[in-house]
Design an enzyme around this catalytic site. Structure first.
Site, PDB file in Angstrom:
ATOM      1  N   THR A  53     -93.635  12.388 -26.068  1.00  0.00           N
ATOM      2  CA  THR A  53     -92.937  11.745 -24.948  1.00  0.00           C
ATOM      3  C   THR A  53     -92.066  10.579 -25.423  1.00  0.00           C
ATOM      4  N   GLY A  76    -101.199   7.809 -27.765  1.00  0.00           N
ATOM      5  CA  GLY A  76    -102.430   7.046 -27.931  1.00  0.00           C
ATOM      6  C   GLY A  76    -102.676   6.725 -29.406  1.00  0.00           C
ATOM      7  N   GLU A 110    -100.275  15.264 -20.243  1.00  0.00           N
ATOM      8  CA  GLU A 110    -100.377  16.666 -20.663  1.00  0.00           C
ATOM      9  C   GLU A 110     -99.723  17.597 -19.643  1.00  0.00           C
TER      10      GLU A 110
HETATM   11  C1  LIG Z   1    -121.755  18.230 -17.030  1.00  0.00           C
HETATM   12  C2  LIG Z   1    -120.433  18.719 -17.448  1.00  0.00           C
HETATM   13  C3  LIG Z   1    -120.378  18.771 -18.918  1.00  0.00           C
HETATM   14  C4  LIG Z   1    -118.959  18.843 -19.408  1.00  0.00           C
HETATM   15  C5  LIG Z   1    -118.883  18.102 -20.688  1.00  0.00           C
HETATM   16  C6  LIG Z   1    -117.483  18.055 -21.136  1.00  0.00           C
HETATM   17  C7  LIG Z   1    -117.322  17.009 -22.140  1.00  0.00           C
HETATM   18  C8  LIG Z   1    -115.879  16.919 -22.545  1.00  0.00           C
HETATM   19  C9  LIG Z   1    -115.528  17.940 -23.578  1.00  0.00           C
HETATM   20  C10 LIG Z   1    -114.399  18.139 -24.053  1.00  0.00           C
HETATM   21  C11 LIG Z   1    -113.288  17.398 -23.531  1.00  0.00           C
HETATM   22  C12 LIG Z   1    -112.236  17.454 -24.441  1.00  0.00           C
HETATM   23  C13 LIG Z   1    -111.109  16.747 -23.812  1.00  0.00           C
HETATM   24  C14 LIG Z   1    -110.052  16.628 -24.791  1.00  0.00           C
HETATM   25  C15 LIG Z   1    -108.889  16.058 -24.174  1.00  0.00           C
HETATM   26  C16 LIG Z   1    -107.988  15.523 -25.225  1.00  0.00           C
HETATM   27  C17 LIG Z   1    -106.844  14.952 -24.492  1.00  0.00           C
HETATM   28  C18 LIG Z   1    -105.958  14.177 -25.294  1.00  0.00           C
HETATM   29  C19 LIG Z   1    -104.676  13.929 -24.478  1.00  0.00           C
HETATM   30  C20 LIG Z   1    -104.662  12.720 -23.830  1.00  0.00           C
HETATM   31  C21 LIG Z   1    -103.346  11.996 -23.871  1.00  0.00           C
HETATM   32  C22 LIG Z   1    -102.140  12.735 -23.396  1.00  0.00           C
HETATM   33  C23 LIG Z   1    -101.251  13.305 -24.234  1.00  0.00           C
HETATM   34  C24 LIG Z   1     -99.965  13.864 -23.733  1.00  0.00           C
HETATM   35  O1  LIG Z   1     -99.614  13.739 -22.592  1.00  0.00           O
HETATM   36  S1  LIG Z   1     -98.986  14.696 -24.876  1.00  0.00           S
HETATM   37  C25 LIG Z   1     -97.514  15.121 -24.040  1.00  0.00           C
HETATM   38  C26 LIG Z   1     -97.694  16.214 -23.043  1.00  0.00           C
HETATM   39  N1  LIG Z   1     -96.435  16.617 -22.497  1.00  0.00           N
HETATM   40  C27 LIG Z   1     -96.287  17.595 -21.673  1.00  0.00           C
HETATM   41  O2  LIG Z   1     -97.245  18.239 -21.275  1.00  0.00           O
HETATM   42  C28 LIG Z   1     -94.871  17.939 -21.310  1.00  0.00           C
HETATM   43  C29 LIG Z   1     -94.772  18.838 -20.119  1.00  0.00           C
HETATM   44  N2  LIG Z   1     -93.584  19.668 -20.217  1.00  0.00           N
HETATM   45  C30 LIG Z   1     -93.624  20.928 -20.697  1.00  0.00           C
HETATM   46  O3  LIG Z   1     -94.667  21.427 -21.113  1.00  0.00           O
HETATM   47  C31 LIG Z   1     -92.337  21.676 -20.702  1.00  0.00           C
HETATM   48  O4  LIG Z   1     -91.250  20.879 -20.788  1.00  0.00           O
HETATM   49  C32 LIG Z   1     -92.234  22.574 -19.462  1.00  0.00           C
HETATM   50  C33 LIG Z   1     -93.262  23.673 -19.610  1.00  0.00           C
HETATM   51  C34 LIG Z   1     -92.451  21.819 -18.163  1.00  0.00           C
HETATM   52  C35 LIG Z   1     -90.830  23.193 -19.405  1.00  0.00           C
HETATM   53  O5  LIG Z   1     -90.463  23.624 -20.688  1.00  0.00           O
HETATM   54  P1  LIG Z   1     -89.077  24.409 -20.942  1.00  0.00           P
HETATM   55  O6  LIG Z   1     -88.931  24.628 -22.387  1.00  0.00           O
HETATM   56  O7  LIG Z   1     -87.990  23.687 -20.246  1.00  0.00           O
HETATM   57  O8  LIG Z   1     -89.387  25.772 -20.293  1.00  0.00           O
HETATM   58  P2  LIG Z   1     -88.918  26.448 -18.963  1.00  0.00           P
HETATM   59  O9  LIG Z   1     -87.427  26.647 -18.999  1.00  0.00           O
HETATM   60  O10 LIG Z   1     -89.456  25.763 -17.782  1.00  0.00           O
HETATM   61  O11 LIG Z   1     -89.607  27.859 -19.126  1.00  0.00           O
HETATM   62  C36 LIG Z   1     -89.122  28.844 -20.027  1.00  0.00           C
HETATM   63  C37 LIG Z   1     -90.199  29.873 -20.257  1.00  0.00           C
HETATM   64  O12 LIG Z   1     -91.168  29.335 -21.147  1.00  0.00           O
HETATM   65  C38 LIG Z   1     -92.476  29.533 -20.607  1.00  0.00           C
HETATM   66  N3  LIG Z   1     -93.322  28.472 -21.116  1.00  0.00           N
HETATM   67  C39 LIG Z   1     -93.216  27.144 -20.916  1.00  0.00           C
HETATM   68  N4  LIG Z   1     -94.209  26.501 -21.539  1.00  0.00           N
HETATM   69  C40 LIG Z   1     -94.957  27.436 -22.143  1.00  0.00           C
HETATM   70  C41 LIG Z   1     -96.129  27.381 -22.952  1.00  0.00           C
HETATM   71  N5  LIG Z   1     -96.723  26.227 -23.219  1.00  0.00           N
HETATM   72  N6  LIG Z   1     -96.638  28.522 -23.408  1.00  0.00           N
HETATM   73  C42 LIG Z   1     -96.060  29.717 -23.124  1.00  0.00           C
HETATM   74  N7  LIG Z   1     -94.923  29.829 -22.370  1.00  0.00           N
HETATM   75  C43 LIG Z   1     -94.391  28.708 -21.886  1.00  0.00           C
HETATM   76  C44 LIG Z   1     -92.253  29.456 -19.121  1.00  0.00           C
HETATM   77  O13 LIG Z   1     -93.309  30.047 -18.434  1.00  0.00           O
HETATM   78  C45 LIG Z   1     -90.955  30.212 -18.985  1.00  0.00           C
HETATM   79  O14 LIG Z   1     -91.246  31.590 -19.002  1.00  0.00           O
HETATM   80  P3  LIG Z   1     -90.338  32.592 -18.167  1.00  0.00           P
HETATM   81  O15 LIG Z   1     -90.902  33.921 -18.500  1.00  0.00           O
HETATM   82  O16 LIG Z   1     -88.930  32.376 -18.603  1.00  0.00           O
HETATM   83  O17 LIG Z   1     -90.521  32.214 -16.730  1.00  0.00           O
HETATM   84  C1  LIG Z   2    -102.431   7.532 -20.049  1.00  0.00           C
HETATM   85  C2  LIG Z   2    -101.335   8.362 -20.645  1.00  0.00           C
HETATM   86  C3  LIG Z   2    -101.443   8.792 -21.951  1.00  0.00           C
HETATM   87  C4  LIG Z   2    -100.413   9.534 -22.532  1.00  0.00           C
HETATM   88  N1  LIG Z   2    -100.506   9.896 -23.837  1.00  0.00           N
HETATM   89  C5  LIG Z   2     -99.479  10.559 -24.429  1.00  0.00           C
HETATM   90  C6  LIG Z   2     -99.546  10.900 -25.816  1.00  0.00           C
HETATM   91  O1  LIG Z   2    -100.538  10.649 -26.490  1.00  0.00           O
HETATM   92  N2  LIG Z   2     -98.478  11.520 -26.372  1.00  0.00           N
HETATM   93  C7  LIG Z   2     -97.369  11.843 -25.655  1.00  0.00           C
HETATM   94  O2  LIG Z   2     -96.443  12.402 -26.235  1.00  0.00           O
HETATM   95  N3  LIG Z   2     -97.294  11.548 -24.344  1.00  0.00           N
HETATM   96  C8  LIG Z   2     -98.315  10.918 -23.712  1.00  0.00           C
HETATM   97  N4  LIG Z   2     -98.243  10.606 -22.377  1.00  0.00           N
HETATM   98  C9  LIG Z   2     -97.025  10.936 -21.636  1.00  0.00           C
HETATM   99  C10 LIG Z   2     -97.219  12.048 -20.609  1.00  0.00           C
HETATM  100  O3  LIG Z   2     -97.357  13.288 -21.229  1.00  0.00           O
HETATM  101  C11 LIG Z   2     -96.045  12.050 -19.628  1.00  0.00           C
HETATM  102  O4  LIG Z   2     -96.054  10.815 -18.941  1.00  0.00           O
HETATM  103  C12 LIG Z   2     -96.134  13.210 -18.671  1.00  0.00           C
HETATM  104  O5  LIG Z   2     -95.898  14.429 -19.323  1.00  0.00           O
HETATM  105  C13 LIG Z   2     -95.161  13.070 -17.480  1.00  0.00           C
HETATM  106  O6  LIG Z   2     -93.871  12.892 -17.903  1.00  0.00           O
HETATM  107  P1  LIG Z   2     -92.942  11.692 -17.366  1.00  0.00           P
HETATM  108  O7  LIG Z   2     -93.694  10.433 -17.562  1.00  0.00           O
HETATM  109  O8  LIG Z   2     -91.627  11.877 -18.006  1.00  0.00           O
HETATM  110  O9  LIG Z   2     -92.816  11.927 -15.803  1.00  0.00           O
HETATM  111  P2  LIG Z   2     -91.527  12.392 -15.025  1.00  0.00           P
HETATM  112  O10 LIG Z   2     -91.201  13.790 -15.441  1.00  0.00           O
HETATM  113  O11 LIG Z   2     -90.444  11.402 -15.109  1.00  0.00           O
HETATM  114  O12 LIG Z   2     -92.114  12.442 -13.564  1.00  0.00           O
HETATM  115  C14 LIG Z   2     -91.713  11.573 -12.495  1.00  0.00           C
HETATM  116  C15 LIG Z   2     -91.666  12.398 -11.193  1.00  0.00           C
HETATM  117  O13 LIG Z   2     -90.621  13.368 -11.306  1.00  0.00           O
HETATM  118  C16 LIG Z   2     -91.108  14.636 -10.917  1.00  0.00           C
HETATM  119  N5  LIG Z   2     -90.430  15.705 -11.684  1.00  0.00           N
HETATM  120  C17 LIG Z   2     -90.035  15.692 -12.979  1.00  0.00           C
HETATM  121  N6  LIG Z   2     -89.507  16.876 -13.335  1.00  0.00           N
HETATM  122  C18 LIG Z   2     -89.570  17.658 -12.242  1.00  0.00           C
HETATM  123  C19 LIG Z   2     -89.202  19.002 -11.970  1.00  0.00           C
HETATM  124  N7  LIG Z   2     -88.669  19.792 -12.921  1.00  0.00           N
HETATM  125  N8  LIG Z   2     -89.410  19.487 -10.734  1.00  0.00           N
HETATM  126  C20 LIG Z   2     -89.981  18.710  -9.785  1.00  0.00           C
HETATM  127  N9  LIG Z   2     -90.361  17.440  -9.984  1.00  0.00           N
HETATM  128  C21 LIG Z   2     -90.150  16.915 -11.191  1.00  0.00           C
HETATM  129  C22 LIG Z   2     -92.597  14.604 -11.211  1.00  0.00           C
HETATM  130  O14 LIG Z   2     -93.301  15.536 -10.395  1.00  0.00           O
HETATM  131  C23 LIG Z   2     -92.948  13.153 -10.891  1.00  0.00           C
HETATM  132  O15 LIG Z   2     -93.240  13.066  -9.513  1.00  0.00           O
HETATM  133  C24 LIG Z   2     -99.263   9.864 -21.771  1.00  0.00           C
HETATM  134  C25 LIG Z   2     -99.173   9.449 -20.436  1.00  0.00           C
HETATM  135  C26 LIG Z   2    -100.190   8.703 -19.876  1.00  0.00           C
HETATM  136  C27 LIG Z   2    -100.067   8.254 -18.446  1.00  0.00           C
END
Ligand SMILES: CCCCCCCC/C=C\CCCCCCCCCCC/C=C/C(=O)SCCNC(=O)CCNC(=O)[C@H](O)C(C)(C)COP(=O)(O)OP(=O)(O)OC[C@H]1O[C@@H](n2cnc3c(N)ncnc32)[C@H](O)[C@@H]1OP(=O)(O)O
Ligand SMILES: Cc1cc2nc3c(=O)[nH]c(=O)nc-3n(C[C@H](O)[C@H](O)[C@H](O)COP(=O)(O)OP(=O)(O)OC[C@H]3O[C@@H](n4cnc5c(N)ncnc54)[C@H](O)[C@@H]3O)c2cc1C
Length: 666
Positions: free
Chosen positions: A149, A188, A431
Site C-alpha cells: 500500500t 506493519g 487485506e
Molecule cells: C476458538 C477459535 C479458534 C481459532 C483460533 C485461530 C487463531 C488464529 C490463527 C491464525 C490466524 C492467522 C491470522 C494471520 C493474519 C495475518 C494478517 C497479516 C495482515 C495484517 C496487515 C494487513 C496487511 C495488508 O493489508 S497488505 C495489503 C493488502 N491489499 C489489498 O488487499 C489490496 C486490495 N486490492 C486488490 O486485491 C486488487 O487491486 C483488486 C482485486 C481489488 C483489483 O485488482 P485488479 O488487478 O484491478 O483486478 P480487476 O480488474 O478487478 O480484476 C481482473 C481479474 O482478476 C481477478 N482477480 C483479482 N484478484 C485476484 C486474485 N487475488 N486471485 C485470482 N484472481 C484475481 C478478478 O476476479 C478478475 O477476474 P475476471 O475473470 O476478469 O472477472
Molecule cells: C491496521 C492496518 C494495517 C495495514 N497493514 C498493511 C501492511 O502491512 N501492508 C500493506 O501493504 N498495507 C497495509 N494496510 C493497508 C490496507 O491494505 C489498505 O488500507 C486497504 O487495502 C484499503 O485501501 P485504501 O486504504 O486505499 O482504501 P480506499 O480504497 O481509498 O478506500 C476508501 C473508500 O473508497 C471505496 N472504494 C475504493 N475503491 C472502490 C471501488 N473500486 N469501488 C467501490 N468503492 C471503492 C472503499 O469502499 C472505501 O469506502 C493496512 C491497513 C490498516 C488499516
C-alpha cells in the site's frame, strides 16, 4: 508463589449445569487432542517466563515505551518458540498466533514478518530464491514486512506508483518513489523494526511498463539498523488500534537491488531484460488470497475472545430484579442478554467450520497451481473475498455487541474489549477493503449467472443458481436444510436483480462500467447474501459431518448452536426471505418461538461453551472474563495500578488547582 483464588460461586454453578464434556469440544475446535496438548504446553511455558510479565500495564506506557516493550517481549517469545521447536515438532501457525496474544497485548511488530513476509517468499519465490532467503527469514536473521500500500493507493494496486526500472548493464533494478503519493504507507513493522521488506512496484524495462511485481529489498543495515542510502523510512504515528504493530512509511531514491531480488516464481526478467510472462498475472496477488483465508480463522478467534469475556461476566454480574422481592438476577438470565451473546458463540463456530473447508480449498488450489492448473482459482478468489469481508465485518459487530453487553465495565481498557475491537475493525479494511472485496465476488457471481443462463455446469459454490433456475418453488419447511435453501434463493434472487439492473442500464445506453457502478449497491447486497448462504450451508454440513464422530451429548449442543445461527439470520433477513423464498409470515412467527427455545436450550451450556474455547487468562487479558470470575476484585486491582493512584496528592493540585480554587471568589 501465585495466590490461588476461589472461583466465583455463580461460575461454579454454571459449570455444574453443563451437559457436555468441555474438553471434548476443545479438542474438536483445536483440530485434535494433540494440537490442544501442544498449545497448552507452549502456553504453560510462556506463563512461567517472568520477563514476559508487565510490571506496569501497557496502557500507562508512552507510545515509544509501549513499542519498545513489545519488541522486547516479541524477541523473548521468539526465543522460547525456537527452544520449544528444537525439542518437539514445529508449532502450528494457529497455536503460535494464539500464544502471541498472551505476550503482546496489542499487535506484534513481527506480525507481518510471520503473516506475510515469509509466506510471500514461499508463494512468490523460485526454489533458488527460497533457498537463499527462507532459512534466514525463518530463523529471523532477517526481519521483513509486506510493503504494498502507498499513500495514494491501497485498493487499486495496478495504480501503485513505486517504480522498479531494470538496468541490463548492471543487472539491477532501480527503485524510486517519484511522488509523495508513491510512498509506501501502512506496512506493519516497517516503522523501526524490520530490515527487509517485500516491495510491490511497477516494473519498467526499456521504458515499457510491465505491471506490478514483488521485490525483496534490504532497507536497513544489518549491523547498525540505519536506513541504507537512498531509503527514507519511518513510523506513521498513532492509530485507532494496532498500537504496537509499528506501521511505517517508506520511500526510495535511485535505490539499486540485484536482478535476483525480483521474486520470480511467476513472471521473470532475464539478464538481458527479456520479460517472461507468468501463467496468470493475478498469481502475484497470491499472498493476499492466503491472508484473506486466514482472516476467517482470526475472526473466529476474536469472536471467541469477546464471547468468553462477555458470557463469563454475564454469569457473574447481577443487576435488577425480574420479580419484585426476589434477589437481583444474573444478567445472563435476561433473554435480551442471551440474544446478544449466544450468537457470538455460534458465530465463532460458524467461522471455525468455514475456515476448515476454505483452508483445504486453498491448499488444493496451491497444489493444482504447482501442476500448472488454475481451474479453481477464480472460485477460491471469489470465496476468500466475500468470506473475509463478511467474517471480519460480523466479528467487528459481535465484539462491539459483547462490549455493550458488559455495560460500563465493557468500556474499561482492562476488560480488553476495546483492544480486541481495535484489532477486528482493522481487519474489515486491511487485506482488501470490505466493499471492494464484495465487489470482486460480485464480478464472479455475474459471470456465474450468465453461465447458469447458458446452461453451463457451475463450480460447487454457485451450483445453487442452476437449481434455482430449474425449480425455485420448493415447499417451505422450518428445517435447517430448507432454510439454507431459502438463503440460496435470496442470493440467487439478488444476483439476478443485480444482473438485470446492469443490463437495464446498458440497454439505456450506459457503458458497462457505468452500469456496474449504478448497480453496485445491489451487487454488494448480492455478494453478502451469497456469503451468508455459503456460511450457513458450510456450517450446517460440517456440523452434520462432525456430529457422527463426537459423543451424543456434544452432538446435541453443536446442533443447537448451528440451528441458532441459522434461525438468527433467518429472522435478521426475514424481509429478504419474504421477497425471494417461499417462507410465509406464519413460518416467521414459528421461527421466533424456535429462536427463544434455542436460547433456553443453550443457556445451561453457555459458560461451558466459552470454557471450551480454552482461552487462558493470559491471552484474554480481561478483568471481566477471567476463568475464576473475580470481576470486581480484578477491576479494583487494575485501577490501583494507575500511576495517578501512586501518590495521595498529585502535583497538579499545587501547581494549578490550588491557585485556581483560591482565585475563585464566591
Ligand atoms: C476458538 C477459535 C479458534 C481459532 C483460533 C485461530 C487463531 C488464529 C490463527 C491464525 C490466524 C492467522 C491470522 C494471520 C493474519 C495475518 C494478517 C497479516 C495482515 C495484517 C496487515 C494487513 C496487511 C495488508 O493489508 S497488505 C495489503 C493488502 N491489499 C489489498 O488487499 C489490496 C486490495 N486490492 C486488490 O486485491 C486488487 O487491486 C483488486 C482485486 C481489488 C483489483 O485488482 P485488479 O488487478 O484491478 O483486478 P480487476 O480488474 O478487478 O480484476 C481482473 C481479474 O482478476 C481477478 N482477480 C483479482 N484478484 C485476484 C486474485 N487475488 N486471485 C485470482 N484472481 C484475481 C478478478 O476476479 C478478475 O477476474 P475476471 O475473470 O476478469 O472477472
Ligand atoms: C491496521 C492496518 C494495517 C495495514 N497493514 C498493511 C501492511 O502491512 N501492508 C500493506 O501493504 N498495507 C497495509 N494496510 C493497508 C490496507 O491494505 C489498505 O488500507 C486497504 O487495502 C484499503 O485501501 P485504501 O486504504 O486505499 O482504501 P480506499 O480504497 O481509498 O478506500 C476508501 C473508500 O473508497 C471505496 N472504494 C475504493 N475503491 C472502490 C471501488 N473500486 N469501488 C467501490 N468503492 C471503492 C472503499 O469502499 C472505501 O469506502 C493496512 C491497513 C490498516 C488499516
Amino acid at each position: 508463589m501465585a495466590t490461588v483464588h476461589k472461583i466465583n460461586e455463580d461460575l461454579v454453578k454454571e459449570r455444574q449445569k453443563c451437559t457436555f464434556n468441555v474438553q471434548e469440544l476443545t479438542y474438536l475446535l483445536d483440530g485434535g487432542e494433540e494440537v490442544t496438548k501442544e498449545r497448552r504446553e507452549f502456553e504453560n511455558i510462556l506463563r512461567n517466563v517472568k520477563e514476559l510479565q508487565d510490571e506496569v500495564p501497557e496502557v500507562y506506557l508512552s507510545h515509544k515505551e509501549r513499542y519498545e516493550n513489545a519488541v522486547r517481549k516479541t524477541c523473548i517469545l521468539q526465543n522460547v518458540r525456537n527452544d520449544f521447536e528444537k525439542k518437539r515438532e514445529v508449532l502450528s501457525p494457529r497455536n503460535i498466533f494464539r500464544a502471541g496474544y498472551a505476550v503482546i497485548k496489542d499487535v506484534s511488530p513481527f506480525f507481518l514478518h510471520n503473516g506475510m513476509f515469509v509466506p510471500t517468499i514461499i508463494g512468490q519465490g523460485t526454489p533458488e530464491q527460497q533457498a537463499e532467503w527462507l532459512p534466514k527469514a525463518k530463523a529471523m536473521a532477517i526481519i521483513g514486512t509486506y510493503a504494498q500500500t502507498e499513500l495514494g493507493h491501497g485498493t487499486f494496486i495496478r495504480g501503485l506508483e513505486t517504480t522498479a526500472t531494470y538496468d541490463a548493464k548492471t543487472e539491477e533494478f532501480i527503485l524510486n518513489s517519484p511522488k509523495v503519493t508513491s510512498y509506501k504507507w501502512w506496512p506493519g513493522g516497517l516503522g523501526t523494526t524490520v530490515n527487509h521488506c517485500i516491495t510491490v512496484a511497477q516494473l519498467y524495462i526499456n521504458g515499457k511498463k510491465y505491471g506490478i511485481h514483488p521485490f525483496i529489498v534490504q532497507i536497513r543495515d544489518l549491523e547498525t539498523h540505519k536506513p541504507l542510502p537512498g531509503i527514507k523510512v519511518g513510523e506513521i504515528g498513532p492509530k485507532m488500534g494496532f498500537a504496537t504493530a509499528n506501521n511505517g512509511f517508506l520511500g526510495f531514491q535511485n535505490f539499486r537491488i540485484p536482478r535476483k531480488n525480483m521474486l520470480m516464481k511467476n513472471a521473470q526478467v532475464l539478464k538481458d531484460g527479456t520479460f517472461v510472462k507468468g501463467m496468470n498475472e493475478k498469481l502475484t496477488y497470491g499472498t493476499m488470497v492466503m491472508v484473506r483465508v486466514n482472516i476467517v480463522s482470526d475472526s473466529a478467534f476474536h469472536t471467541a475472545m469477546a464471547a468468553t469475556i462477555a458470557v463469563r461476566y454475564a454469569a457473574v454480574r447481577h443487576q435488577s430484579q425480574l420479580k419484585a422481592k426476589e434477589p437481583e438476577v444474573q444478567i445472563i438470565d435476561y433473554l435480551t442478554q442471551q440474544h446478544k451473546l449466544f450468537i457470538a458463540i455460534a458465530t465463532s463456530h460458524a467461522f471455525s467450520n468455514t475456515y476448515t473447508w476454505l483452508y483445504q480449498a486453498y491448499l488444493k488450489v496451491v497444489e493444482d497451481l504447482g501442476k500448472q492448473k488454475q481451474d479453481h482459482l477464480p472460485e477460491l478468489h471469489a470465496l476468500s473475498c466475500c468470506l473475509k469481508a463478511t467474517s471480519s465485518r460480523d466479528a467487528g459487530v459481535i465484539v462491539e455487541q459483547c462490549r455493550l453487553a458488559c455495560g460500563g465495565h465493557g468500556y474499561m481498557a482492562s476488560s480488553n474489549l476495546p483492544i480486541i475491537y481495535g484489532y477486528t475493525t482493522a481487519a474489515i479494511t486491511y487485506e482488501g477493503e470490505h466493499t471492494v472485496l464484495l465487489l470482486q465476488t460480485a464480478r464472479y457471481l455475474m459471470k456465474a449467472w450468465m453461465s447458469a443462463l447458458e446452461g453451463k455446469v457451475l463450480a460447487p459454490s454457485v451450483a445453487y443458481l442452476v437449481d434455482w433456475l430449474k425449480s425455485d418453488k420448493q415447499r417451505w419447511q422450518n428445517t435447517p436444510e430448507v432454510i439454507v435453501k431459502g438463503f440460496q434463493h435470496v442470493a440467487a434472487g439478488k444476483i439476478k436483480d443485480a444482473f438485470d439492473a446492469i443490463q437495464k442500464h446498458v440497454k439505456a445506453g450506459k457503458d458497462y462500467e457505468d452500469a456496474w457502478n449504478l448497480a453496485s449497491v445491489q451487487l454488494i447486497k448480492a455478494s453478502e447474501a451469497h456469503s451468508r448462504a455459503i456460511l450457513c450451508d458450510g456450517y450446517l454440513r460440517e456440523t452434520v459431518r462432525t456430529s457422527s464422530s463426537v459423543s451424543p451429548s456434544l452432538a446435541k449442543v453443536l446442533n443447537h448452536l448451528v440451528q441458532l445461527y441459522i434461525v438468527y439470520w433467518t429472522l435478521e433477513t426475514a424481509g429478504d426471505l419474504l421477497v425471494y423464498s417461499n417462507i410465509g409470515k406464519d413460518d416467521i412467527a414459528v421461527l421466533k418461538e424456535k429462536y427463544e427455545e434455542l436460547l433456553a436450550l443453550i443457556r445451561p451450556n453457555a459458560v461451558g461453551l466459552v470454557d471450551a474455547f480454552d482461552i487462558s487468562d493470559e491471552i484474554l487479558q480481561s478483568t471481566l472474563g477471567s476463568y475464576d470470575g473475580r470481576v470486581y476484585e480484578r477491576l479494583m486491582e487494575e485501577a490501583m495500578k494507575s500511576p495517578l493512584n501512586k501518590e495521595p496528592v498529585n502535583q497538579s493540585f499545587h501547581k494549578y488547582l490550588k491557585p485556581f480554587i483560591k482565585k475563585a471568589k464566591l
